[in-house]
Scaffold this motif. Structure first.
Motif, PDB file in Angstrom:
ATOM      1  N   ASN A  66       0.789  -1.229   0.000  1.00  0.00           N
ATOM      2  CA  ASN A  66       0.000   0.000   0.000  1.00  0.00           C
ATOM      3  C   ASN A  66       0.818   1.274   0.000  1.00  0.00           C
ATOM      4  O   ASN A  66       0.322   2.326  -0.385  1.00  0.00           O
ATOM      5  CB  ASN A  66      -0.930   0.020   1.219  1.00  0.00           C
ATOM      6  N   ASN A  67       2.046   1.211   0.481  1.00  0.00           N
ATOM      7  CA  ASN A  67       2.827   2.439   0.585  1.00  0.00           C
ATOM      8  C   ASN A  67       3.462   2.753  -0.766  1.00  0.00           C
ATOM      9  O   ASN A  67       4.436   2.149  -1.159  1.00  0.00           O
ATOM     10  CB  ASN A  67       3.915   2.275   1.653  1.00  0.00           C
ATOM     11  N   THR A  68       2.909   3.709  -1.471  1.00  0.00           N
ATOM     12  CA  THR A  68       3.429   4.089  -2.783  1.00  0.00           C
ATOM     13  C   THR A  68       4.079   5.459  -2.744  1.00  0.00           C
ATOM     14  O   THR A  68       4.333   6.054  -3.769  1.00  0.00           O
ATOM     15  CB  THR A  68       2.304   4.107  -3.824  1.00  0.00           C
ATOM     16  N   LYS A  69       4.328   5.980  -1.562  1.00  0.00           N
ATOM     17  CA  LYS A  69       4.890   7.315  -1.441  1.00  0.00           C
ATOM     18  C   LYS A  69       6.397   7.293  -1.282  1.00  0.00           C
ATOM     19  O   LYS A  69       7.041   8.314  -1.334  1.00  0.00           O
ATOM     20  CB  LYS A  69       4.268   8.045  -0.236  1.00  0.00           C
ATOM     21  N   THR A  70       6.990   6.128  -1.030  1.00  0.00           N
ATOM     22  CA  THR A  70       8.433   6.039  -0.879  1.00  0.00           C
ATOM     23  C   THR A  70       8.959   4.956  -1.800  1.00  0.00           C
ATOM     24  O   THR A  70       8.262   4.011  -2.154  1.00  0.00           O
ATOM     25  CB  THR A  70       8.824   5.707   0.576  1.00  0.00           C
ATOM     26  N   GLN A  71      10.234   5.086  -2.146  1.00  0.00           N
ATOM     27  CA  GLN A  71      10.829   4.110  -3.056  1.00  0.00           C
ATOM     28  C   GLN A  71      11.282   2.889  -2.265  1.00  0.00           C
ATOM     29  O   GLN A  71      11.795   2.995  -1.160  1.00  0.00           O
ATOM     30  CB  GLN A  71      12.011   4.725  -3.780  1.00  0.00           C
ATOM     31  N   TYR A  72      11.054   1.703  -2.814  1.00  0.00           N
ATOM     32  CA  TYR A  72      11.388   0.473  -2.134  1.00  0.00           C
ATOM     33  C   TYR A  72      12.874   0.165  -2.246  1.00  0.00           C
ATOM     34  O   TYR A  72      13.587   0.734  -3.057  1.00  0.00           O
ATOM     35  CB  TYR A  72      10.570  -0.685  -2.715  1.00  0.00           C
ATOM     36  N   ASN A 115      17.210  15.936 -16.166  1.00  0.00           N
ATOM     37  CA  ASN A 115      16.912  15.581 -17.549  1.00  0.00           C
ATOM     38  C   ASN A 115      17.321  14.152 -17.875  1.00  0.00           C
ATOM     39  O   ASN A 115      16.678  13.482 -18.689  1.00  0.00           O
ATOM     40  CB  ASN A 115      17.613  16.555 -18.502  1.00  0.00           C
ATOM     41  N   TYR A 116      18.391  13.690 -17.253  1.00  0.00           N
ATOM     42  CA  TYR A 116      18.853  12.314 -17.479  1.00  0.00           C
ATOM     43  C   TYR A 116      17.809  11.324 -16.988  1.00  0.00           C
ATOM     44  O   TYR A 116      17.465  10.359 -17.698  1.00  0.00           O
ATOM     45  CB  TYR A 116      20.181  12.099 -16.753  1.00  0.00           C
ATOM     46  N   VAL A 117      17.283  11.541 -15.782  1.00  0.00           N
ATOM     47  CA  VAL A 117      16.285  10.631 -15.222  1.00  0.00           C
ATOM     48  C   VAL A 117      14.994  10.678 -16.032  1.00  0.00           C
ATOM     49  O   VAL A 117      14.372   9.644 -16.298  1.00  0.00           O
ATOM     50  CB  VAL A 117      16.020  10.974 -13.743  1.00  0.00           C
ATOM     51  N   VAL A 118      14.585  11.877 -16.463  1.00  0.00           N
ATOM     52  CA  VAL A 118      13.360  12.012 -17.254  1.00  0.00           C
ATOM     53  C   VAL A 118      13.497  11.266 -18.580  1.00  0.00           C
ATOM     54  O   VAL A 118      12.565  10.577 -19.022  1.00  0.00           O
ATOM     55  CB  VAL A 118      13.034  13.496 -17.490  1.00  0.00           C
ATOM     56  N   ARG A 119      14.637  11.402 -19.224  1.00  0.00           N
ATOM     57  CA  ARG A 119      14.864  10.685 -20.475  1.00  0.00           C
ATOM     58  C   ARG A 119      14.845   9.175 -20.251  1.00  0.00           C
ATOM     59  O   ARG A 119      14.303   8.411 -21.065  1.00  0.00           O
ATOM     60  CB  ARG A 119      16.206  11.116 -21.074  1.00  0.00           C
ATOM     61  N   LEU A 120      15.410   8.715 -19.141  1.00  0.00           N
ATOM     62  CA  LEU A 120      15.402   7.297 -18.818  1.00  0.00           C
ATOM     63  C   LEU A 120      13.974   6.806 -18.571  1.00  0.00           C
ATOM     64  O   LEU A 120      13.594   5.716 -19.034  1.00  0.00           O
ATOM     65  CB  LEU A 120      16.265   7.049 -17.579  1.00  0.00           C
ATOM     66  N   LEU A 121      13.160   7.597 -17.888  1.00  0.00           N
ATOM     67  CA  LEU A 121      11.760   7.230 -17.674  1.00  0.00           C
ATOM     68  C   LEU A 121      11.008   7.146 -19.000  1.00  0.00           C
ATOM     69  O   LEU A 121      10.155   6.269 -19.188  1.00  0.00           O
ATOM     70  CB  LEU A 121      11.087   8.264 -16.758  1.00  0.00           C
ATOM     71  N   GLU A 122      11.352   8.030 -19.923  1.00  0.00           N
ATOM     72  CA  GLU A 122      10.689   8.021 -21.229  1.00  0.00           C
ATOM     73  C   GLU A 122      11.044   6.761 -22.017  1.00  0.00           C
ATOM     74  O   GLU A 122      10.180   6.141 -22.648  1.00  0.00           O
ATOM     75  CB  GLU A 122      11.069   9.269 -22.012  1.00  0.00           C
ATOM     76  N   LEU A 123      12.319   6.379 -21.996  1.00  0.00           N
ATOM     77  CA  LEU A 123      12.739   5.174 -22.723  1.00  0.00           C
ATOM     78  C   LEU A 123      12.098   3.920 -22.132  1.00  0.00           C
ATOM     79  O   LEU A 123      11.713   3.002 -22.868  1.00  0.00           O
ATOM     80  CB  LEU A 123      14.263   5.056 -22.696  1.00  0.00           C
ATOM     81  N   ILE A 124      11.998   3.872 -20.811  1.00  0.00           N
ATOM     82  CA  ILE A 124      11.346   2.723 -20.175  1.00  0.00           C
ATOM     83  C   ILE A 124       9.872   2.679 -20.549  1.00  0.00           C
ATOM     84  O   ILE A 124       9.310   1.610 -20.813  1.00  0.00           O
ATOM     85  CB  ILE A 124      11.526   2.798 -18.648  1.00  0.00           C
ATOM     86  N   ALA A 125       9.235   3.848 -20.590  1.00  0.00           N
ATOM     87  CA  ALA A 125       7.812   3.894 -20.952  1.00  0.00           C
ATOM     88  C   ALA A 125       7.584   3.421 -22.378  1.00  0.00           C
ATOM     89  O   ALA A 125       6.548   2.817 -22.680  1.00  0.00           O
ATOM     90  CB  ALA A 125       7.280   5.318 -20.769  1.00  0.00           C
ATOM     91  N   ALA A 136       9.301  -2.769  -9.124  1.00  0.00           N
ATOM     92  CA  ALA A 136       9.972  -1.768  -9.957  1.00  0.00           C
ATOM     93  C   ALA A 136       8.957  -0.880 -10.665  1.00  0.00           C
ATOM     94  O   ALA A 136       9.181   0.326 -10.838  1.00  0.00           O
ATOM     95  CB  ALA A 136      10.877  -2.454 -10.974  1.00  0.00           C
ATOM     96  N   GLN A 137       7.820  -1.453 -11.072  1.00  0.00           N
ATOM     97  CA  GLN A 137       6.773  -0.642 -11.690  1.00  0.00           C
ATOM     98  C   GLN A 137       6.165   0.334 -10.689  1.00  0.00           C
ATOM     99  O   GLN A 137       5.830   1.462 -11.026  1.00  0.00           O
ATOM    100  CB  GLN A 137       5.695  -1.552 -12.283  1.00  0.00           C
ATOM    101  N   LYS A 138       6.027  -0.105  -9.439  1.00  0.00           N
ATOM    102  CA  LYS A 138       5.562   0.807  -8.394  1.00  0.00           C
ATOM    103  C   LYS A 138       6.559   1.942  -8.199  1.00  0.00           C
ATOM    104  O   LYS A 138       6.183   3.106  -8.049  1.00  0.00           O
ATOM    105  CB  LYS A 138       5.356   0.059  -7.083  1.00  0.00           C
ATOM    106  N   ASN A 139       7.829   1.593  -8.166  1.00  0.00           N
ATOM    107  CA  ASN A 139       8.864   2.617  -8.028  1.00  0.00           C
ATOM    108  C   ASN A 139       8.826   3.594  -9.191  1.00  0.00           C
ATOM    109  O   ASN A 139       9.032   4.801  -9.022  1.00  0.00           O
ATOM    110  CB  ASN A 139      10.247   1.960  -7.948  1.00  0.00           C
ATOM    111  N   TYR A 140       8.591   3.073 -10.381  1.00  0.00           N
ATOM    112  CA  TYR A 140       8.520   3.921 -11.575  1.00  0.00           C
ATOM    113  C   TYR A 140       7.416   4.962 -11.415  1.00  0.00           C
ATOM    114  O   TYR A 140       7.639   6.158 -11.637  1.00  0.00           O
ATOM    115  CB  TYR A 140       8.261   3.045 -12.800  1.00  0.00           C
ATOM    116  N   MET A 141       6.227   4.540 -11.026  1.00  0.00           N
ATOM    117  CA  MET A 141       5.120   5.467 -10.860  1.00  0.00           C
ATOM    118  C   MET A 141       5.362   6.419  -9.701  1.00  0.00           C
ATOM    119  O   MET A 141       4.978   7.596  -9.755  1.00  0.00           O
ATOM    120  CB  MET A 141       3.815   4.691 -10.636  1.00  0.00           C
TER     121      MET A 141
END
Length: 350
Positions: A66-72, A115-125, A136-141
């Motif tokens: 249930n805890n989606t506010k912190t990274q695992y 910008n590096y992290v945003v680009r990485l999120l885009e490639l994963i998406a 990992a999908q929870k961490n992504y969101m």
């Protein structure tokens, strides 16, 4: 109070504290009569400890679910990328494991890494979302939500995040249609809820009202034309130049400068790519502005980041640039290779 000892060699043993010290409690005995002193108290302690273990496991399960506010997972400064089983390590490192362990939540707060992290999120998406584990999908969101909140707070990189959200939403629409093929981890209703959250974030970004600074100091249009043009030449995105040209008539004239667009084309694309997409203007000159937008549609632009992840070819350790790691090479600096977001994705393709 009983003490529960457990390690990798055995399922563990129960120990009970008595007046004479700690004594081992054998589980096969259904009666506690063999315990010398405080039998009833020890029995009560065992029951209390058992209930405590159940409650602790339940809290841990609730946290993971249930805890989606912190990274695992614990955040590491570096991780070892192993691609096969050895005597020391079993299995291999996946993209999801690297995404869980490296501290991307803190990285988005650094302007050099944002910008590096945003680009990485885009490639994963675009192509790698289904390769991530459920956590990992929870961490992504979760990281994506933090990115959106940061942009809403400082009102910067709005268009960049809008494009990221649109890319993710388009990918999810395609994946949800194939839910019968088990392409997503988790219940379909949960993913529909995430898609609704993405739409809400897009609406919030569209409603941003950028306020004009209160200060009465010097503005961009107060600078000499040569300095204004010099500032424009430092913009790496042609859309930013077009938007800046809409501020005033003077900036509109500067935004049409042929040399400005020529340098922008030469910065992002190779000479061979440029020669294949030549466009002539009515006056017989090369129309560098039209060529730039045509080249953008045909080729990827050059990417440059203030800070990147780096990979050590000697010890196979992945870390952020500038982070020390236990390397056994004589010259560790010569073994480090800076990774672009695409290189990071390719590192985990086996």
């Amino acid at each position: 109070m009983p003490f529960l000892g457990q390690d990798w060699r055995s399922p563990g043993q129960n120990w009970v504290k008595t007046d004479d010290g700690w004594k081992r409690f054998l589980e096969e005995h259904s009666n506690y009569c063999h315990v010398e002193n405080n039998v009833e108290n020890n029995k009560e302690n065992l029951i209390t400890n058992h209930n405590y273990d159940i409650a602790a496991k339940k809290r841990k399960k609730d946290f993971l679910n249930n805890n989606t506010k912190t990274q695992y997972f614990y955040q590491e400064k570096w991780i070892y990328v192993h691609k096969g089983s050895t005597k020391e390590r079993h299995g291999y490192c996946t993209l999801g494991e690297a995404f869980n362990c490296l501290d991307f939540s803190t990285a988005i707060l650094d302007s050099r890494r944002f910008n590096y992290v945003v680009r990485l999120l885009e490639l994963i998406a675009k192509s790698q979302l289904t390769s991530l584990s459920g956590i990992a999908q929870k961490n992504y969101m979760n990281i994506l939500e933090k990115v959106v909140l940061k942009v809403l707070e400082d009102q910067q990189n709005i268009r960049l995040i809008k494009e990221l959200l649109q890319t993710l939403y388009t990918s999810l629409c395609t994946l949800v249609q194939g839910v019968g093929k088990s392409v997503l981890v988790g219940n379909i209703n949960f993913w529909v809820h995430r898609m609704e959250a993405i739409l809400d974030w897009q609406q919030l970004l569209n409603n941003i009202q950028i306020t004009r600074p209160v200060g009465k100091g010097m503005t961009l249009t107060d600078l000499p034309l040569c300095l204004q043009l010099n500032i424009m030449q430092r913009l790496a995105d042609g859309r930013d130049i077009v938007c800046l040209g809409q501020v005033s008539s003077e900036l509109q004239v500067l935004s049409e400068d042929r040399l400005l667009w020529k340098k922008l084309c030469q910065y992002h694309f190779t000479e061979r790519q440029i020669r294949k997409r030549l466009i002539m203007s009515d006056k017989g000159h090369l129309d560098w502005k039209k060529m730039y937008f045509k080249l953008v549609r045909c080729y990827p632009r050059r990417e440059q980041y203030g800070d990147t992840l780096q990979f050590c070819r000697h010890c196979h350790i992945l870390s952020w640039k500038g982070t020390e790691h236990p390397c056994t090479a004589n010259n560790p600096e010569s073994c480090l290779v800076s990774l672009s977001p695409q290189d990071f994705i390719n590192l985990f393709r086996f």
